[in-house]
Design an enzyme around this catalytic site. Structure first.
Site, mmCIF file in Angstrom:
data_model
loop_
_atom_site.group_PDB
_atom_site.id
_atom_site.type_symbol
_atom_site.label_atom_id
_atom_site.label_comp_id
_atom_site.label_asym_id
_atom_site.label_seq_id
_atom_site.Cartn_x
_atom_site.Cartn_y
_atom_site.Cartn_z
ATOM 1 C CB CYS A 216 -18.471 -3.677 5.694
ATOM 2 S SG CYS A 216 -18.074 -2.474 6.502
ATOM 3 C CB CYS B 209 -0.879 0.263 1.335
ATOM 4 S SG CYS B 209 -1.808 1.312 1.662
ATOM 5 C CB CYS C 18 -16.102 -6.019 7.421
ATOM 6 S SG CYS C 18 -14.608 -4.647 6.881
ATOM 7 N NE ARG D 255 -17.727 -4.500 14.243
ATOM 8 C CZ ARG D 255 -17.413 -3.606 13.266
ATOM 9 N NH1 ARG D 255 -16.956 -3.155 12.634
ATOM 10 N NH2 ARG D 255 -19.301 -3.322 12.451
ATOM 11 C CB CYS E 240 -17.839 0.752 10.204
ATOM 12 S SG CYS E 240 -17.317 0.119 11.175
ATOM 13 C CB CYS F 57 -0.791 0.057 8.332
ATOM 14 S SG CYS F 57 -1.981 -1.665 6.780
ATOM 15 C CB CYS G 49 -1.357 3.481 8.214
ATOM 16 S SG CYS G 49 -2.336 4.672 6.810
HETATM 17 N N1 SAM Z 1 -6.876 0.857 2.983
HETATM 18 C C1 SAM Z 1 -8.212 1.395 3.909
HETATM 19 C C2 SAM Z 1 -8.136 2.171 4.841
HETATM 20 O O1 SAM Z 1 -6.917 2.773 5.423
HETATM 21 O O2 SAM Z 1 -8.644 2.611 4.688
HETATM 22 C C3 SAM Z 1 -8.482 0.222 4.659
HETATM 23 C C4 SAM Z 1 -8.020 -1.278 5.711
HETATM 24 S S1 SAM Z 1 -7.021 -0.520 7.342
HETATM 25 C C5 SAM Z 1 -5.929 -1.978 6.895
HETATM 26 C C6 SAM Z 1 -8.748 -0.119 8.260
HETATM 27 C C7 SAM Z 1 -8.277 0.069 9.656
HETATM 28 O O3 SAM Z 1 -8.246 -0.963 10.484
HETATM 29 C C8 SAM Z 1 -7.559 1.196 9.508
HETATM 30 O O4 SAM Z 1 -7.320 2.804 9.000
HETATM 31 C C9 SAM Z 1 -7.089 1.343 10.946
HETATM 32 O O5 SAM Z 1 -7.754 1.791 11.959
HETATM 33 C C10 SAM Z 1 -7.118 0.091 11.536
HETATM 34 N N2 SAM Z 1 -5.984 -0.959 11.910
HETATM 35 C C11 SAM Z 1 -4.900 -1.069 10.629
HETATM 36 N N3 SAM Z 1 -3.793 -1.478 10.757
HETATM 37 C C12 SAM Z 1 -3.727 -1.915 12.505
HETATM 38 C C13 SAM Z 1 -2.865 -2.288 13.732
HETATM 39 N N4 SAM Z 1 -1.789 -2.674 13.395
HETATM 40 N N5 SAM Z 1 -3.946 -2.087 15.141
HETATM 41 C C14 SAM Z 1 -4.603 -2.014 15.429
HETATM 42 N N6 SAM Z 1 -5.850 -1.237 14.025
HETATM 43 C C15 SAM Z 1 -5.301 -1.475 12.284
HETATM 44 C C1 DTB Z 2 -11.321 -1.705 11.876
HETATM 45 O O1 DTB Z 2 -11.511 -0.705 12.410
HETATM 46 N N1 DTB Z 2 -10.711 -2.358 12.050
HETATM 47 C C2 DTB Z 2 -10.431 -3.180 11.517
HETATM 48 C C3 DTB Z 2 -11.321 -3.165 10.146
HETATM 49 N N2 DTB Z 2 -11.475 -2.142 10.537
HETATM 50 C C4 DTB Z 2 -10.558 -2.854 8.371
HETATM 51 C C5 DTB Z 2 -8.623 -3.578 10.830
HETATM 52 C C6 DTB Z 2 -7.744 -4.329 12.238
HETATM 53 C C7 DTB Z 2 -6.792 -4.770 11.729
HETATM 54 C C8 DTB Z 2 -5.912 -4.867 12.282
HETATM 55 C C9 DTB Z 2 -4.128 -5.186 11.974
HETATM 56 C C10 DTB Z 2 -4.269 -6.538 10.580
HETATM 57 O O2 DTB Z 2 -4.733 -7.368 11.421
HETATM 58 O O3 DTB Z 2 -4.055 -5.924 10.139
HETATM 59 FE FE1 SF4 Z 3 -2.833 1.397 3.547
HETATM 60 FE FE2 SF4 Z 3 -2.770 0.441 5.589
HETATM 61 FE FE3 SF4 Z 3 -3.173 2.579 5.722
HETATM 62 FE FE4 SF4 Z 3 -4.636 1.268 4.969
HETATM 63 S S1 SF4 Z 3 -3.952 1.359 7.038
HETATM 64 S S2 SF4 Z 3 -4.032 2.965 3.673
HETATM 65 S S3 SF4 Z 3 -4.011 -0.728 3.782
HETATM 66 S S4 SF4 Z 3 -1.288 1.546 5.036
#
Ligand code: SAM
Ligand code: DTB
Ligand code: SF4
Length: 332
Positions: free
Chosen positions: A137, A61, A105, A269, A197, A68, A65
Site C-alpha cells: 500500500c 509538506c 504501507c 480499520r 484504502c 498533521c 492539513c
Molecule cells: N500526504 C499524504 C496524504 O495526505 O494523502 C499521505 C500521508 S497522510 C499523513 C495520510 C492520512 O493520515 C491523512 O489523510 C489523515 O487521514 C491521517 N492522519 C494524518 N495525521 C493524523 C493525525 N494526527 N491523527 C489522525 N490521523 C492522521
Molecule cells: C490512515 O488512514 N491513517 C494512517 C495511514 N492512513 C497513512 C496515518 C495515521 C497517521 C497518524 C499520525 C502520525 O503518526 O503522524
Molecule cells: Fe502533507 Fe500531512 Fe497533509 Fe499528507 S496529511 S498532505 S503529509 S500535511
C-alpha cells in the site's frame, strides 16, 4: 411488546443521507448488534487484517492539513527527513512481516506524486516489498492515472487516500487542496485497477452530521473502498488542533458500526488513535465489525498501541492476524 426490528436495506442499495443518519443514531446496542451480524455474515469472525506503516519521507509538506505533524505550515517538533534508502525500507518491511503484518504501507509527506527520480525510487520500494510476499500500500498524496498505472505495474495493491471529513467541513481542515482533488485521485487510482484504502479522521471538531456525511460519501463512491480506515485525531503539539476536545468514545463505535453496515464487504480499520482507547472501547469496535488495524509500535510519526499490547488484546478476544492474501511467491 417487542418492537419490530429496524433492518437495514440491502447492501447493494445506495442509501440516502437521511437513511445513513437513521442507522448512525440508533440506540448504540442495537447498532452494534446489527453491525456484528453483518460482520459475521461477510467475514471470518476472528480474522484481523494487519497493516504496518512506514513514513518513507518525513516533514516539510507544503499542504496545510491542520491535524498533521508533517505540514510545513505547522510548528511541530518533527525533523524533516529525505526519502529513505531502499534497503532500510526493505528491512522495515521484513520486521513488520515478522510481527504479523500482512500489508506494508509506505507514506510520503508529499503534496502528490511527481514524475521524478524519487518516484522511480518508490517504484523500486513497491517491487521489493511485494517480493517479500506482503500486500503493498502507498499513500503519496495526489496522483494522476498514468502514475497510478506505474505503481500498479510495480505490484502495488492498495492506494491510501482519505476523504478525511465531510465536504462541508473540509475547508476548516485543509485549504491547499479541495475535496474534488481527492475524488479525482481516487478515480485515477480506480482507473489503474488499484484497490482503494479510503476513510477519514474523527475528532477534528466536526459535528455528528459531518461524520454521517463522511460515511455517506464513502458509501456512495462508485466503487466502495476495499479498506476503510477510521482514524481518531492524534493531537499533535504545534498544530492548530493540538487542544481539540477528544472524541466521545461512542462516536468511534458508531462510525465503525455504521461503516460495517454500509460497506459490508470492506475491511474496516480501527486506525490512528487506538493508543488512547481503552481495551473495552477497542473491544466494542471489534464487535461492531472492525477487522483491520495498524500493527507496529509506530504509525507515521506518532506512537501506536504496541505489538505487545495488541498481542495480549488479541489473545483475550480470540482475534488473530490474517495470513497474507497476497499470492506472490517468496523470493527471499
Ligand atoms: N500526504 C499524504 C496524504 O495526505 O494523502 C499521505 C500521508 S497522510 C499523513 C495520510 C492520512 O493520515 C491523512 O489523510 C489523515 O487521514 C491521517 N492522519 C494524518 N495525521 C493524523 C493525525 N494526527 N491523527 C489522525 N490521523 C492522521
Ligand atoms: C490512515 O488512514 N491513517 C494512517 C495511514 N492512513 C497513512 C496515518 C495515521 C497517521 C497518524 C499520525 C502520525 O503518526 O503522524
Ligand atoms: Fe502533507 Fe500531512 Fe497533509 Fe499528507 S496529511 S498532505 S503529509 S500535511
Amino acid at each position: 411488546m417487542k418492537p419490530m426490528p429496524t433492518s437495514t436495506p440491502k447492501s447493494t442499495t445506495v442509501l440516502s443521507r437521511e437513511e445513513v443518519a437513521k442507522i448512525y443514531r440508533r440506540p448504540l446496542l442495537e447498532l452494534v448488534f446489527e453491525a456484528a451480524q453483518i460482520h459475521r455474515a461477510h467475514h471470518e469472525n476472528y480474522d484481523v487484517q494487519c497493516s504496518s506503516l512506514l513514513n518513507i519521507k518525513s516533514g516539510s509538506c507544503p499542504e496545510d492539513c491542520t491535524y498533521c505533524s508533517q505540514s510545513a505550515h505547522n510548528d511541530t517538533s518533527l525533523e524533516s527527513e529525505p526519502l529513505m534508502e531502499l534497503d532500510a525500507v526493505v528491512r522495515a518491511a521484513k520486521n513488520a512481516q515478522k510481527n504479523g503484518a500482512d500489508r506494508f504501507c509506505m507514506g510520503a509527506a508529499w503534496r502528490g506524486v511527481a514524475d521524478n527520480k524519487e518516484f522511480d525510487q518508490v517504484i523500486d520500494m513497491v517491487k521489493e516489498v511485494k517480493s517479500l510476499g506482503l500486500e503493498t500500500c502507498a499513500t503519496l498524496g495526489l496522483m494522476n492515472e498514468e502514475q497510478a498505472h506505474k505503481l500498479k505495474e510495480a505490484g502495488l495493491d492498495y492506494y491510501n487516500h482519505n476523504l478525511d471529513t465531510s465536504r462541508d467541513y473540509y475547508d476548516k481542515v485543509i485549504t491547499t487542496r479541495t475535496y474534488d482533488d481527492r475524488l479525482d485521485t481516487l478515480s485515477a487510482v480506480r482507473a489503474a485497477g488499484l484497490k482503494t484504502c479510503c476513510g477519514g479522521i474523527l475528532g477534528l471538531g466536526e459535528s455528528e452530521d459531518d461524520r454521517i456525511n463522511l460515511l455517506h460519501e464513502l458509501h456512495s463512491l462508485e466503487t466502495v473502498p476495499e479498506s476503510v480506515p477510521i482514524n481518531a485525531l492524534v493531537p499533535i503539539e504545534g498544530t492548530p488542533l493540538e487542544t481539540t476536545e477528544p472524541l466521545a468514545w461512542d462516536q468511534m463505535v458508531r462510525c465503525v458500526a455504521t461503516a460495517r453496515i454500509l460497506m459490508p464487504q470492506s475491511k474496516v480499520r480501527l486506525s490512528a488513535g487506538r493508543k488512547s482507547m481503552t481495551d473495552e472501547g477497542q473491544t466494542l469496535c471489534f464487535l461492531a465489525g472492525a477487522n483491520s488495524i495498524f500493527l507496529g509500535d509506530k504509525l507515521l510519526t506518532t506512537d501506536n498501541a504496541t505489538v505487545t499490547d495488541d498481542t495480549q488484546l488479541f489473545d483475550k478476544l480470540g482475534l488473530k492476524p490474517i495470513v497474507s492474501a497476497c499470492e506472490t511467491t517468496f523470493t527471499v
